[in-house]
Design an enzyme around this catalytic site. Structure first.
Site, PDB file in Angstrom:
ATOM      1  CB  CYS A  49      -0.606   0.038   0.867  1.00 38.96           C
ATOM      2  SG  CYS A  49      -2.011   1.604   1.028  1.00 38.96           S
ATOM      3  CB  CYS A 142      -6.595  -0.781   6.894  1.00 38.94           C
ATOM      4  SG  CYS A 142      -6.703  -0.216   5.078  1.00 38.94           S
TER       5      CYS A 142
END
Length: 326
Positions: A49, A142
């Site tokens: 990410c 997440c």
């Protein structure tokens, strides 16, 4: 989260922009996460990410608007070496340090970066600012949103039963698919073991339950080419040598010449202590980025797919992806 950020920007008199990169995040991070597990590897989605989504788009927006610097809320610092290179440095707060997850950020972005949280101590900030009131700590992956990893994987990867074998290759049970397991795992969903040797487990288990393996036993290997899961003694998972695909080296040759390099691997296992010796694979070609990492103190349960990050003191000097533990 987005609403709070927008409100906070307004309070500070800052222009607020929100870029929708959900499709890119799904393709580059979530799909990659699932694909790696389906291949018997253990990925680090936070590293992907940062490199492929978060920092990339932040930089693109900065360039489009003529902004010279970029900053994030990551806990890390930067050190500008006399060699013209920029090194990622561990944060002042050892409990919040995120340098491990930023090792693959390229030099051009680091030269633009500001690190407002690098010298901060999280507890001191949380105790002195109303901005943290009522906020939950950001922990874990997440997009799992607190769900078990095998549940998330199970919605995206079909079950593919195969053999569970012991260290000698004897079949001792069945599993529901290699995507649901990782090296070092002791609670294993969907594994059924027979009454061979010390592996006897009652037969009234419900499929999908997280079965705890007998004391001292854990997943010691995943063999995707044979669709097999290996279970053995947890003492079998100590490794002194690693094969790593080197992805990032801040200063060419530093990893190979320095005598004070340490290796960090975060995950289910144990980080090696002490220094490591790094050398190239004998006879490798120019297109072969693999290196051999020899550890003075063994790592426990390193798994292919995990990042291996190299430090000199508190400076990140390189990193790569684990391919094999020897």
């Amino acid at each position: 989260m987005v609403t709070r950020a927008a409100e906070r920007a307004g309070e500070l008199g800052l222009e607020w922009m929100c870029l929708d990169v959900r499709d890119e995040f799904r393709r580059k991070v979530v799909d990659g996460f699932v694909s790696e597990y389906a291949s018997g590897r253990t990925p680090s989605p936070c590293v992907r990410c940062n490199t492929m989504v978060k920092w990339r788009f932040l930089d693109e927006v900065a360039i489009s608007r003529g902004i010279r610097h970029i900053a994030t809320g990551h806990y890390f610092r930067l050190s500008h070496g006399g060699n013209g290179k920029v090194y990622i440095r561990k944060a002042a707060d050892p409990y919040k340090d995120q340098s491990y997850y930023l090792w693959d950020i390229p030099q051009p972005l680091l030269r633009k970066a500001l690190t407002p949280m690098g010298e901060k101590i999280k507890k001191e900030i949380a105790g002195s600012s109303n901005a943290y009131t009522g906020q939950r700590e950001s922990m874990g992956i997440c997009f799992l949103r607190g769900r078990p990893c095998n549940e998330f994987i199970g919605e995206r990867v079909p079950e593919s039963p195969g053999d569970v074998v012991d260290a000698e290759g004897r079949v001792i049970g069945i599993h529901k698919g290699i995507a649901f397991y990782t090296v070092g795992q002791k609670r294993c969903p969907g594994i059924f073991l027979n009454d061979t040797g010390n592996y006897s487990i009652s037969g009234d288990m419900v499929r999908g339950a997280a079965v705890r393996l007998p004391a001292g036993q854990c997943v010691t290997g995943i063999e995707p080419e044979l669709n097999r899961v290996v279970i053995g003694s947890d003492t079998d998972l100590y490794h002194h040598r690693l094969i790593v695909s080197l992805r990032r080296e801040v200063l060419a040759g530093e990893l190979f010449s320095a005598g004070d390099v340490t290796a960090v691997i975060r995950g289910i296992g144990r980080n090696p202590g002490g220094f490591c010796r790094i050398r190239a694979i004998p006879g490798r070609t120019d297109n072969d980025s693999r290196i051999i990492v020899e550890l003075s103190d063994p790592a426990w349960a390193p798994s292919p797919g995990q990042p291996v990050v190299f430090y000199r003191g508190d400076l990140v000097v390189g990193g790569g992806i684990l391919e094999q533990a020897l």
